[in-house]
Each structure stands twice: as C-alpha cells, then as structure tokens.
Design an enzyme around this catalytic site. Sequence first.
Site, PDB file in Angstrom:
ATOM      1  N   CYS A  20      43.244  21.680  23.009  1.00 42.72           N
ATOM      2  CA  CYS A  20      43.243  21.026  24.318  1.00 42.72           C
ATOM      3  C   CYS A  20      42.900  19.546  24.241  1.00 42.72           C
ATOM      4  CB  CYS A  20      42.279  21.755  25.252  1.00 42.72           C
ATOM      5  SG  CYS A  20      42.662  23.512  25.398  1.00 42.72           S
ATOM      6  N   HIS A  46      36.152  17.213  31.112  1.00 41.97           N
ATOM      7  CA  HIS A  46      37.020  18.294  30.655  1.00 41.97           C
ATOM      8  C   HIS A  46      37.027  19.404  31.710  1.00 41.97           C
ATOM      9  CE1 HIS A  46      39.335  20.602  27.853  1.00 41.97           C
ATOM     10  NE2 HIS A  46      38.418  21.548  27.730  1.00 41.97           N
ATOM     11  N   GLU A  53      28.944  20.319  29.053  1.00 38.92           N
ATOM     12  CA  GLU A  53      29.473  18.961  29.175  1.00 38.92           C
ATOM     13  C   GLU A  53      28.576  18.104  30.070  1.00 38.92           C
ATOM     14  OE1 GLU A  53      33.605  16.535  30.210  1.00 38.92           O
ATOM     15  OE2 GLU A  53      33.465  18.676  30.687  1.00 38.92           O
ATOM     16  N   LYS A  87      41.094  19.252  36.863  1.00 35.73           N
ATOM     17  CA  LYS A  87      41.642  20.593  36.587  1.00 35.73           C
ATOM     18  C   LYS A  87      41.437  21.530  37.764  1.00 35.73           C
ATOM     19  CE  LYS A  87      41.252  20.664  31.504  1.00 35.73           C
ATOM     20  NZ  LYS A  87      40.549  19.385  31.263  1.00 35.73           N
ATOM     21  N   HIS A  91      44.589  23.997  33.857  1.00 34.50           N
ATOM     22  CA  HIS A  91      44.386  23.483  32.496  1.00 34.50           C
ATOM     23  C   HIS A  91      45.709  23.472  31.752  1.00 34.50           C
ATOM     24  CE1 HIS A  91      42.773  22.472  28.747  1.00 34.50           C
ATOM     25  NE2 HIS A  91      41.879  23.425  28.568  1.00 34.50           N
ATOM     26  N   PHE A 124      39.620  24.235  21.508  1.00 30.81           N
ATOM     27  CA  PHE A 124      39.234  25.314  20.610  1.00 30.81           C
ATOM     28  C   PHE A 124      39.247  24.799  19.173  1.00 30.81           C
ATOM     29  CE2 PHE A 124      40.729  29.219  23.305  1.00 30.81           C
ATOM     30  CZ  PHE A 124      39.696  28.983  24.193  1.00 30.81           C
TER      31      PHE A 124
END
Length: 419
Positions: free
Chosen positions: A166, A306, A317, A338, A343, A404
């Site tokens: 991502c 994010h 975060e 998002k 996403h 990831f």
Amino acid sequence: MKQLNRVVVTGIGAITPIGNNVEDYWNALIHGVSGADFITKFDTTHFKTKFACEVKNFDISPLLDKKEIKRFDLFSQYAIAASEEAIIDAGLLSSDIDKKRVGVIWSSGIGGVETFQEEVIKYTLNARVPKFSPFFVPRMIVDIASGHISIRHGFRGMNFSVVSACASSTNAIIDALNYLRLGRADAIVCGGSEASVNEVSIGGFNALRALSEKNDSPKTASRPYDKDRDGFVMGEGAGCLILETLEHAQKRGAKIYAELIGGGLSADAYHLTAPHPEGEGAQDVMLDAINDAQIEVSDIDYVNTHGTSTPLGDGTEIKAIQKIFGEHAYKVNISATKSMTGHLLGAAGIIEAIACVMAVNQDIVPPTINHEQRDENIDPLLNFTIQHSQKRIINYALSNTFGFGGHNASVIFKKYKTQ
C-alpha cells in the site's frame, strides 16, 4: 557539489470511486462524499464483505479501441486514463518536449489480479488443459502499466514500476523526486493504479480479516478513528502526478500546482501485516521526510494519514504523530480521505498525494467522514477535520502510506510561491 533541482507538480489526473477526473474527485472530497456501495462486479452471496468503493461509469473507449482493450487489464486501463488527464493537463505533448528526458514511474500493489483470476478459472474449467491467452502475462505483470504509458506517448526516459504494497505509489513519487533532483530527467509521469474489486481480492482480504463487514451500512463502513471501525473498505482506481524540475517547468511556462520538497522511507521490521504497536516505523518515516524537506515539524499544517479504519492501524499512526509532533499535533489538521475513497491499495498513496497537492493549492482540508463515536484510546483534542472540510492556509502538507511487510513512505508538498 551541484545543488539539487527543485521539483514541482505540473499536471494531475485521477480515476477514483468518487470522481473520474481531478475536478470531480476534489469536489467530492471536500464535500464529504462516500464512494462505498454494494459490489456490482460479481455475486457476493458467499462473501463476508458485500460492498466496496468501485469506480463508477468508467469508459476507456475514447482512449483505447476494442482490440487494445482486450490486451489491457483493468488496472492498466485506469493507468492510461489517469495518466492521459495528467499529461494533457501538464502540456507534456508539446512538440518542444524532449521525450528522451521524460520518464514513467508507475506502481501497483497487485497489478493484473483480475486477469490472473480469469485465466486460472478458465484453466480449471478446461480440465486443466493449458490453453492460456498469449496476453495473460503482459496483462498481469505490474510493470506493464508504465510500459503502456511510455509506448503510448513515446516517453523514452527511465521506465519502471514500484511495488511496496500500500506504500507503492508514494514510493514511486519519492523515486521520481530523487531522479529529478539529480537531473536524470526533466519530467516524470508518476502514479499508481489498482483494480482489486473482484472475487480473489475481496476473498483474500476477507481471509485476512482486514475488510470491514458492515454490510448493513456500506457508505459509513470506512470510519477511521471511530470506536466501531472494523476494517478497511476496498477501493479501486488510479492517480497520476506530472513531476518536473522547477527550471524545466519555468522555462516552458507550465502552471505549477505545488512543490514536492521531501520524501521519507522506513521499515517496521516487525510483522507481515500488523503495524509496530508503538508506531516506530511511522515515526521514522515522518521524521525522514521532514528532514529530507529541510523543514521543522512545526511547519506542517496538514497530515493526510494512512487512516485505513482498521482497529490497530489508526491508533498506532496517531500515536506516532503525537510522539513526533508533540504539542504541534494539536495545531495541525489531520484527515483520512480513505473514509470517502476506500483503500486503493497500491494506488492509495497517489490519490492521497493529489488530495495534499489540492489542499496546498486551494487552502482547504478535506474531511474525515463517518466518525460517530470517540475511541477512548485516541486523543479527542486532535483536529481530525470531522465530517466537514475546513478552510485554512496550508503551506506544508504531509501524506503517509504504510503497507503490508512493514513498508512505510511519506511525502511532503509545499505551497509554490513565485518569489
């Protein structure tokens, strides 16, 4: 030592779940429009998650003929459409552009997963007789999108793709920034695309328990920082920035949206899919970007997080932001776009970078929607720009993306001033 080139944004393109061009995308963002709804692309009867943020009313036929369309996976079609808008916007098709000095750096987290799914199903239905399409491999591979863009326009500079889950398209932005700083190109078509609203992707992420399962209310399912968040909402689409050296842009009289001044990269080195519980990688990457930009933490006005709406990710975060920003964390606007787009996996970074470019250019912070209940583990005094966009002077905007594998990437945009 030669001084590094300054880098600016001269063109933008977008295909998103809330708009198939930059104008529509930005207007939907600042008005808090959700792109989520029930999936129309396949039968979701047996799937835990039955909704996603699909691209709506997409038509590639003005850009590709029927024969070409058959040779392009949907992620490449999205790439062509977004890059076309950006290239035209920047005026890169002018006859005085040296195409040997124009590169393409594209990205995708997964690439042609739909093509892979189709070919494997066909193979199985054909009793495993190997009758694969000759376009199977060139439709599927991640780097093919950058190849298509280069071939279409004759751009002969560096041409490759970046894959870091991502964080992919933010990684691509940083690579482009560094090549331009070093004078290895005059301009670079930079972006990412993803087409993951299909059985394989939804089923795979369901197996990871990463997706929201709020099937009773798809439009409010992506709810970053909300107490009841239960996973991300799959999105699809593409974004593109034309990045150019300031000298080259000024020489040809190009319009300039913003300046790209810094990029940071780090690794969590912790877990395949979970963030570091203290947000150490997130702290490292934001500091790296800020140091690269040669600014102070206190200069940042807006952080596009994010913010995927996952139980673990959102909190760590924010913890990282508070550790890095200290008291200044209460003075910045934070938002998770998002909540509207879902996403987009490998294309998430680029459309969120576009949101930052437009925020800096227009002095508007897009909101975080669907926030209804406070999470007691997340500081309520922070400004998450809840439900409504906010007008403020934005000189510096920071965009975070994490993937990831522990991949982290952050970029910083600055308001461009002629003096």
